[in-house]
Design an enzyme around this catalytic site. Structure first.
Site, short mmCIF file in Angstrom:
data_model
loop_
_atom_site.label_atom_id
_atom_site.label_comp_id
_atom_site.label_asym_id
_atom_site.label_seq_id
_atom_site.Cartn_x
_atom_site.Cartn_y
_atom_site.Cartn_z
CD GLU A 36 15.62 -11.27 -27.83
OE1 GLU A 36 16.44 -11.00 -28.72
OE2 GLU A 36 15.78 -12.19 -27.00
CE1 TYR A 119 17.29 -13.72 -32.46
CE2 TYR A 119 16.74 -11.44 -31.97
CZ TYR A 119 17.26 -12.65 -31.57
OH TYR A 119 17.75 -12.81 -30.31
CG ASP A 137 21.42 -15.00 -33.05
OD1 ASP A 137 21.58 -16.19 -33.37
OD2 ASP A 137 21.98 -14.48 -32.08
CB CYS A 208 31.63 -29.99 -37.00
SG CYS A 208 31.65 -28.32 -37.69
#
Length: 359
Positions: A36, A119, A137, A208
DNA sequence: AATACGTGGGC
DNA sequence: TGCCCAAGTAT
C-alpha cells in the site's frame, strides 16, 4: 439504484476479474502495508517490481527495522516520493519497539504510523484483518462521483467523506470487507478509468448519472493546476582518478536523504562564471572546467534544471564533500537529476588521461 | 485548505 | 511535445 444493489452488481462484476497481484491473497499485514505504501500515487505496473525487490530484501518487519535509511533509499531509488521509504523505516522501528514486532491491529494504531493516512490505514484494516473500512483512493472516488454526479473536487476531504458515507454501510453488512474494497478499486482502475472510461462494458451505465449526462469527464472536479516553478541546480562534478565528490541532501527539501554533487542553487538559467565557481565551491582559480552539461527533470510542482560543471581536482584538497569511488557511488541513492547525469556520463570515473582525450 | 513531495507511462 | 494521471501523506 439502491446502493446495496449497486455494490452487488460491482461484486458480481469483480467475481470474474483476476488481476493476480502478489499482495492480494493470504498476505501478511506487513506485506500489505508495504504494497500500500509503494502504491501511493504510483501505478501498479510501476510499483510491482519494487514490491518484489522490497519484500525479497526485507521479508519481515525486523529485517526492515534493522536496515538503514540509506539502504532503504537505494532500494527505493527511481520510484519517487522517497519520504515514503524514510517513513517506512521509521514505522518499522516503531512496530518493533512499541508493538513487539507484531503489526498493529487497531485502526487508530495503524493510522498513527508515519506515512499511513486514512486511505492506507483503511486498506490495511480491510485487506489484512477484514475490518469494515472503506479505502477511498482516486479510483473509488472517481466512479462514485461519476455515478452519483457528486460535484466535489478530486482528493478533497468532502468527496472522500461523501464516498465513505455511501460505501461504508454496505461494507459493514458484507462478510468480506477485503473483497468489497478490492472490487471498488478494481472497478475504477479497469472500467471507470480516468481517460476513456469503458462505459460500453460497464454494468452500471444504465443508472449512471455521468453516463446519462455525457459528463463522465467532468467528475470529479479538478482544480486548475498551478504553474511549475523552476529551480536551477549547479553541480560541481569534481573528479580525481576514479573518484568524485559527493554530498548527502539533509534539508527538508526535495530528495531528502539522497546524494548529489556539491550544489549551488541560483535563480536564473545563466551558467555560473568561473569566478562564481571559485567562490561557491572554494576551488583554485587555475582549475579548468572540462564541460558544462544540462539536464532537466519535471516534477509535480517543479522543474529542476541541473547544470553539471566537470573539473579535475586533487583529492584531499577539497572540503566540499566526500570523495567516493565508482563502487561507492553505485551503492548510494542519488537524486533524480544526478541519476540522469550519471546515466550518460559514467566516463567521469575513467582516469584523467581519458577525460583529457575527450572520451 | 493549500502546497510540497518523484517518477514514468499514455495519448 | 506537453499535459494528465497515478492504490496519498505531511505540514
Amino acid at each position: 439504484m439502491d446502493s446495496s444493489i449497486l455494490i452487488a452488481t460491482i461484486l458480481d462484476w469483480h467475481s470474474e476479474i483476476d488481476r493476480n497481484l502478489p499482495w492480494k491473497y493470504n498476505s501478511s499485514p506487513y506485506k500489505i502495508w508495504i504494497s500500500e505504501i509503494i502504491l501511493q500515487q504510483t501505478q501498479v505496473v510501476q510499483g510491482l517490481r519494487y514490491y518484489e525487490r522490497f519484500v525479497d530484501r526485507y521479508p519481515t518487519v525486523h529485517d526492515l527495522a534493522s536496515s538503514t535509511e540509506s539502504d532503504l533509499l537505494k532500494v527505493w531509488e527511481g520510484l519517487g516520493y522517497n519520504s515514503r521509504a524514510r517513513y517506512l523505516h521509521q514505522s518499522a522501528k516503531r512496530i518493533v519497539d512499541e508493538f513487539g514486532g507484531k503489526f498493529p491491529v487497531e485502526y487508530s494504531d495503524i493510522l498513527s504510523l508515519k506515512g499511513v493516512g486514512d486511505y492506507t490505514a483503511s486498506a490495511i484494516s480491510a485487506f489484512a484483518y477484514e475490518q469494515p473500512h472503506v479505502a477511498v483512493d482516486s479510483n473509488v472516488e472517481r466512479w462514485v462521483s461519476r455515478y452519483y454526479g457528486i460535484a466535489s473536487y478530486k482528493s478533497s476531504q468532502s468527496l472522500k467523506t461523501e464516498v465513505k458515507s455511501i460505501l461504508l454501510p454496505v461494507v459493514e453488512k458484507h462478510e468480506s470487507p477485503a473483497e468489497c474494497n478490492q472490487a471498488f478499486i478494481d472497478f475504477g482502475a479497469l472500467v471507470c478509468t480516468a481517460k476513456q472510461p469503458k462505459c460500453i462494458d460497464c454494468p452500471l451505465s444504465q443508472t449512471c448519472y455521468g453516463y446519462a449526462q455525457s459528463k463522465t469527464a467532468d467528475y470529479p472536479l479538478v482544480k486548475p493546476k498551478v504553474p511549475r516553478k523552476k529551480r536551477y541546480f549547479h553541480y560541481l562534478v569534481a573528479v580525481d582518478n576514479g573518484h568524485v565528490v559527493i554530498n548527502k541532501r539533509l534539508n527538508k527539501d526535495i530528495w531528502q536523504g539522497m546524494h548529489e554533487f556539491p550544489l549551488y542553487e541560483s535563480d536564473s538559467l545563466q551558467d555560473l562564471t568561473h569566478q562564481d565557481l571559485c567562490r561557491y565551491f572554494d576551488i583554485n582559480e587555475s582549475t579548468s572546467i572540462e564541460s558544462i552539461i544540462s539536464y532537466q527533470q519535471i516534477l509535480t510542482h517543479r522543474i529542476i534544471i541541473g547544470k553539471f560543471y566537470l573539473c579535475k581536482l586533487k583529492r584531499g584538497t577539497v572540503k566540499i564533500g566526500q570523495w567516493m569511488s565508482v563502487d561507492q557511488v553505485k551503492k548510494i541513492a542519488v537524486a533524480g537529476i544526478v541519476r540522469l547525469y550519471l546515466a550518460d556520463n559514467m566516463f567521469i570515473f575513467n582516469d584523467i588521461n581519458k577525460i583529457e582525450n575527450g572520451k
